[in-house]
Design a protein around this motif. Structure first.
Motif, PDB file in Angstrom:
ATOM      1  N   ALA A 257       6.064  22.785  -9.774  1.00  0.00           N
ATOM      2  CA  ALA A 257       6.252  24.087 -10.423  1.00  0.00           C
ATOM      3  C   ALA A 257       6.373  25.228  -9.420  1.00  0.00           C
ATOM      4  CB  ALA A 257       5.095  24.362 -11.386  1.00  0.00           C
ATOM      5  N   GLY A 258       5.951  25.002  -8.165  1.00  0.00           N
ATOM      6  CA  GLY A 258       6.105  26.039  -7.156  1.00  0.00           C
ATOM      7  C   GLY A 258       4.865  26.385  -6.365  1.00  0.00           C
ATOM      8  N   ALA A 259       3.725  25.765  -6.665  1.00  0.00           N
ATOM      9  CA  ALA A 259       2.510  26.013  -5.877  1.00  0.00           C
ATOM     10  C   ALA A 259       2.675  25.424  -4.486  1.00  0.00           C
ATOM     11  CB  ALA A 259       1.299  25.410  -6.579  1.00  0.00           C
ATOM     12  N   ARG A 260       2.164  26.136  -3.488  1.00  0.00           N
ATOM     13  CA  ARG A 260       2.279  25.635  -2.118  1.00  0.00           C
ATOM     14  C   ARG A 260       0.926  25.547  -1.408  1.00  0.00           C
ATOM     15  NH1 ARG A 260       5.866  23.840  -4.069  1.00  0.00           N
ATOM     16  NH2 ARG A 260       8.100  23.970  -3.584  1.00  0.00           N
ATOM     17  N   THR A 261      -0.119  25.978  -2.062  1.00  0.00           N
ATOM     18  CA  THR A 261      -1.463  25.812  -1.530  1.00  0.00           C
ATOM     19  C   THR A 261      -2.355  25.253  -2.634  1.00  0.00           C
ATOM     20  OG1 THR A 261      -2.041  28.101  -2.069  1.00  0.00           O
ATOM     21  CG2 THR A 261      -1.269  27.670   0.172  1.00  0.00           C
ATOM     22  N   ALA A 262      -3.486  24.672  -2.241  1.00  0.00           N
ATOM     23  CA  ALA A 262      -4.386  24.069  -3.228  1.00  0.00           C
ATOM     24  C   ALA A 262      -5.799  24.019  -2.671  1.00  0.00           C
ATOM     25  CB  ALA A 262      -3.920  22.663  -3.601  1.00  0.00           C
ATOM     26  N   PHE A 263      -6.768  24.036  -3.568  1.00  0.00           N
ATOM     27  CA  PHE A 263      -8.150  23.782  -3.185  1.00  0.00           C
ATOM     28  C   PHE A 263      -8.881  23.175  -4.381  1.00  0.00           C
ATOM     29  CE2 PHE A 263      -8.282  28.076  -4.936  1.00  0.00           C
ATOM     30  CZ  PHE A 263      -9.479  28.130  -5.639  1.00  0.00           C
ATOM     31  N   TYR A 264     -10.080  22.661  -4.129  1.00  0.00           N
ATOM     32  CA  TYR A 264     -10.848  22.058  -5.214  1.00  0.00           C
ATOM     33  C   TYR A 264     -12.329  22.310  -4.993  1.00  0.00           C
ATOM     34  CZ  TYR A 264     -12.798  18.242  -2.399  1.00  0.00           C
ATOM     35  OH  TYR A 264     -13.516  17.513  -1.472  1.00  0.00           O
ATOM     36  N   THR A 265     -13.087  22.163  -6.059  1.00  0.00           N
ATOM     37  CA  THR A 265     -14.551  22.161  -6.002  1.00  0.00           C
ATOM     38  C   THR A 265     -15.045  21.025  -6.889  1.00  0.00           C
ATOM     39  OG1 THR A 265     -14.716  23.709  -7.855  1.00  0.00           O
ATOM     40  CG2 THR A 265     -14.738  24.658  -5.627  1.00  0.00           C
ATOM     41  N   VAL A 266     -16.294  20.649  -6.729  1.00  0.00           N
ATOM     42  CA  VAL A 266     -16.901  19.698  -7.656  1.00  0.00           C
ATOM     43  C   VAL A 266     -17.798  20.466  -8.620  1.00  0.00           C
ATOM     44  CG1 VAL A 266     -16.816  17.819  -5.981  1.00  0.00           C
ATOM     45  CG2 VAL A 266     -18.888  19.207  -6.155  1.00  0.00           C
ATOM     46  N   LEU A 267     -18.121  19.850  -9.724  1.00  0.00           N
ATOM     47  CA  LEU A 267     -18.909  20.494 -10.769  1.00  0.00           C
ATOM     48  C   LEU A 267     -20.235  21.007 -10.219  1.00  0.00           C
ATOM     49  CD1 LEU A 267     -19.272  21.042 -13.860  1.00  0.00           C
ATOM     50  CD2 LEU A 267     -20.458  18.831 -13.951  1.00  0.00           C
ATOM     51  N   ARG A 268     -20.551  22.261 -10.572  1.00  0.00           N
ATOM     52  CA  ARG A 268     -21.837  22.860 -10.223  1.00  0.00           C
ATOM     53  C   ARG A 268     -22.627  23.112 -11.504  1.00  0.00           C
ATOM     54  NH1 ARG A 268     -19.909  28.034  -7.005  1.00  0.00           N
ATOM     55  NH2 ARG A 268     -22.135  28.511  -7.110  1.00  0.00           N
ATOM     56  N   LEU A 269     -23.912  22.796 -11.484  1.00  0.00           N
ATOM     57  CA  LEU A 269     -24.750  22.946 -12.678  1.00  0.00           C
ATOM     58  C   LEU A 269     -26.001  23.777 -12.383  1.00  0.00           C
ATOM     59  CD1 LEU A 269     -24.595  19.277 -14.074  1.00  0.00           C
ATOM     60  CD2 LEU A 269     -23.258  21.265 -14.824  1.00  0.00           C
ATOM     61  N   PRO A 270     -25.828  25.038 -11.977  1.00  0.00           N
ATOM     62  CA  PRO A 270     -27.005  25.868 -11.707  1.00  0.00           C
ATOM     63  C   PRO A 270     -27.669  26.342 -12.991  1.00  0.00           C
ATOM     64  CG  PRO A 270     -25.013  27.167 -11.464  1.00  0.00           C
ATOM     65  CD  PRO A 270     -24.572  25.756 -11.734  1.00  0.00           C
ATOM     66  N   MET A 313     -20.248  23.338  -2.901  1.00  0.00           N
ATOM     67  CA  MET A 313     -18.868  23.391  -3.384  1.00  0.00           C
ATOM     68  C   MET A 313     -18.200  22.016  -3.463  1.00  0.00           C
ATOM     69  SD  MET A 313     -18.247  26.472  -4.157  1.00  0.00           S
ATOM     70  CE  MET A 313     -18.687  28.172  -3.805  1.00  0.00           C
ATOM     71  N   LYS A 314     -18.535  21.136  -2.531  1.00  0.00           N
ATOM     72  CA  LYS A 314     -17.851  19.849  -2.449  1.00  0.00           C
ATOM     73  C   LYS A 314     -18.770  18.650  -2.675  1.00  0.00           C
ATOM     74  CE  LYS A 314     -13.718  21.389  -1.093  1.00  0.00           C
ATOM     75  NZ  LYS A 314     -13.916  22.833  -1.050  1.00  0.00           N
ATOM     76  N   GLY A 315     -20.077  18.852  -2.680  1.00  0.00           N
ATOM     77  CA  GLY A 315     -20.989  17.736  -2.848  1.00  0.00           C
ATOM     78  C   GLY A 315     -21.153  16.947  -1.562  1.00  0.00           C
ATOM     79  N   SER A 316     -21.898  15.861  -1.627  1.00  0.00           N
ATOM     80  CA  SER A 316     -22.119  14.999  -0.467  1.00  0.00           C
ATOM     81  C   SER A 316     -22.227  13.559  -0.938  1.00  0.00           C
ATOM     82  CB  SER A 316     -23.404  15.414   0.269  1.00  0.00           C
ATOM     83  OG  SER A 316     -24.538  15.275  -0.587  1.00  0.00           O
ATOM     84  N   GLY A 317     -22.141  12.638   0.012  1.00  0.00           N
ATOM     85  CA  GLY A 317     -22.269  11.227  -0.329  1.00  0.00           C
ATOM     86  C   GLY A 317     -20.928  10.551  -0.580  1.00  0.00           C
ATOM     87  N   LEU A 318     -20.993   9.304  -1.024  1.00  0.00           N
ATOM     88  CA  LEU A 318     -19.807   8.461  -1.162  1.00  0.00           C
ATOM     89  C   LEU A 318     -18.795   9.030  -2.149  1.00  0.00           C
ATOM     90  CD1 LEU A 318     -18.355   5.808  -0.494  1.00  0.00           C
ATOM     91  CD2 LEU A 318     -19.646   4.722  -2.334  1.00  0.00           C
ATOM     92  N   TRP A 319     -19.254   9.455  -3.333  1.00  0.00           N
ATOM     93  CA  TRP A 319     -18.334   9.953  -4.344  1.00  0.00           C
ATOM     94  C   TRP A 319     -17.686  11.262  -3.906  1.00  0.00           C
ATOM     95  CZ3 TRP A 319     -16.404   7.700  -8.646  1.00  0.00           C
ATOM     96  CH2 TRP A 319     -16.975   6.486  -9.011  1.00  0.00           C
ATOM     97  N   ALA A 320     -18.421  12.116  -3.244  1.00  0.00           N
ATOM     98  CA  ALA A 320     -17.854  13.359  -2.727  1.00  0.00           C
ATOM     99  C   ALA A 320     -16.805  13.066  -1.652  1.00  0.00           C
ATOM    100  CB  ALA A 320     -18.953  14.252  -2.171  1.00  0.00           C
ATOM    101  N   GLU A 321     -17.076  12.097  -0.809  1.00  0.00           N
ATOM    102  CA  GLU A 321     -16.119  11.723   0.227  1.00  0.00           C
ATOM    103  C   GLU A 321     -14.852  11.131  -0.385  1.00  0.00           C
ATOM    104  OE1 GLU A 321     -14.229  10.956   3.841  1.00  0.00           O
ATOM    105  OE2 GLU A 321     -15.836  12.343   3.276  1.00  0.00           O
ATOM    106  N   LEU A 322     -15.004  10.365  -1.450  1.00  0.00           N
ATOM    107  CA  LEU A 322     -13.842   9.795  -2.127  1.00  0.00           C
ATOM    108  C   LEU A 322     -12.959  10.910  -2.702  1.00  0.00           C
ATOM    109  CD1 LEU A 322     -12.297   7.331  -3.187  1.00  0.00           C
ATOM    110  CD2 LEU A 322     -13.782   7.351  -5.199  1.00  0.00           C
ATOM    111  N   LEU A 323     -13.574  11.909  -3.315  1.00  0.00           N
ATOM    112  CA  LEU A 323     -12.803  13.044  -3.826  1.00  0.00           C
ATOM    113  C   LEU A 323     -12.090  13.783  -2.697  1.00  0.00           C
ATOM    114  CD1 LEU A 323     -15.171  14.644  -6.506  1.00  0.00           C
ATOM    115  CD2 LEU A 323     -12.925  13.640  -6.915  1.00  0.00           C
TER     116      LEU A 323
END
Length: 360
Positions: A257-270, A313-323
């Motif tokens: 669609a035209g996006a040229r940058t991207a970022f992500y976060t993992v779910l936060r539950l404060p 923002m990104k988490g830690s551990g195996l599942w975070a590394e996979l993401l």
């Protein structure tokens, strides 16, 4: 924290089913069955309408010193957000207003009616040091009430007038209305927009973020922005294990669609987001609720949430590394994030706010 459940038919178009008591509440009330059938016989509640309260802001620009956030200045025309995203990390801020982070957050919106005037005054102050302002990073500047109130547009008009750079984050297609401001600003390297697309699954989006634009509509917004010359990126957060597992497809569609940058976060539950999200899982995905929470805890050191700046923002551990690997490999394959968008603060001219011309 006790809370009151609203019947499922009454939350169509809302993200949560409860008036969750906030963490500062000293007096709590709960509905209970007294054995006389009063709960079953109660009259059905009508769907909750949005209530807007107008406030005069004492300040417009918020300062941020968190080391894991890329901007120092923020601007938010509203408190509360009608989009109703159940996962929204800003929900606990309604507690400071003595309101519920549950239904109140998405039905009782605080509008800063004098935002443009206060913003202009702060930008014109001799002590002000210009930096990129991030607009809509706590609550969405293009939530439905913006169509009539136009507070976000008012702020953009101030920023355009004094040539101040701004980065917008939104799930709302209403940003297209302001292309007459954003396109000229982008041509001067003063504006960029980031559109959040959590999933391409329309049915999931309707329960996860019920009053935000549909995923296909957000893709159309990305295309409209890109065709107008506005640098546009995509946020594919938050990532929720076993719920929105189409990260690669979202990134590909956004790039097309035209996006040229991207970022992500993992779910936060404060704070209150934790019980609200758990309730949402039980309501919509009861068969996988425990599995989802187990993976979230895997990324949070065994907890529902860990506020550590290094990992929140990104988490830690195996599942975070996979993401992380999935995200970066997909971006590399598509060509996302090859160039960094740099906005130009050197053009800032505070004198233009009062009609004065620069001597230089």
């Amino acid at each position: 924290m006790s809370h009151t459940i609203v019947p499922i038919h009454a939350i169509k178009g809302r993200g949560t089913a409860t008036h969750l008591a906030h963490r500062f509440t000293s007096l709590e009330r709960d509905a209970f069955d007294d054995g006389w059938g009063t709960l079953q016989d109660a009259e059905p509640r009508a769907p909750l309408a949005t209530e807007v309260t107008f406030k005069d802001a004492r300040s417009a620009i918020t300062r941020n010193d968190s080391p894991d956030i890329y901007f120092d200045y923020g601007l938010n025309p509203y408190r509360g957000c009608e989009h109703g995203c159940v996962y929204c990390y800003a929900r606990p801020t309604h507690s400071y207003l003595n309101l519920s982070p549950g239904l109140d957050f998405e039905t009782r919106i605080i509008a800063k009616r004098n935002l443009a005037e206060v913003l202009a005054r702060e930008l014109a102050a001799k002590s002000y040091v210009p930096q990129m302002i991030a607009l809509g990073t706590v609550t969405d500047g293009y939530q439905p009430v913006e169509r009539e109130l136009r507070l976000t547009r008012g702020a953009l008009e101030v920023l355009q007038r004094c040539r101040h750079p701004v980065g917008l984050v939104t799930k709302g297609s209403g940003v297209e209305r302001d292309l007459d401001l954003l396109a000229p600003m982008a041509a001067q390297k003063l504006a960029a927009v980031y559109v959040t697309i959590t999933t391409l699954d329309g049915a999931l989006a309707r329960t996860l973020e019920p009053r935000a634009a549909a995923p296909y509509r957000r893709l159309r917004t990305i295309r409209a922005l890109a065709e107008a010359g506005v640098p546009v990126g995509v946020s594919v957060g938050p990532q929720i294990p076993f719920i929105n597992d189409d990260m690669e497809q979202v990134l590909a569609a956004a790039y097309e669609a035209g996006a040229r940058t991207a970022f992500y976060t993992v779910l936060r539950l404060p704070w209150e987001v934790r019980p609200l999200f758990r309730e949402w899982l039980q309501l919509h995905y009861p068969q996988r609720a425990e599995r989802v929470m187990a993976r979230i805890q895997d990324m949070r050191g065994g907890k529902d949430y860990n506020a550590d700046f290094a990992t929140r923002m990104k988490g830690s551990g195996l599942w975070a590394e996979l993401l992380r690997q999935r995200f970066h490999k997909t971006c590399a394959k598509l060509g996302l994030n090859r160039e960094r968008v740099e906005l130009d603060v050197a053009q800032f001219r505070p004198g233009l706010l009062s009609g004065q011309s620069s001597l230089f």
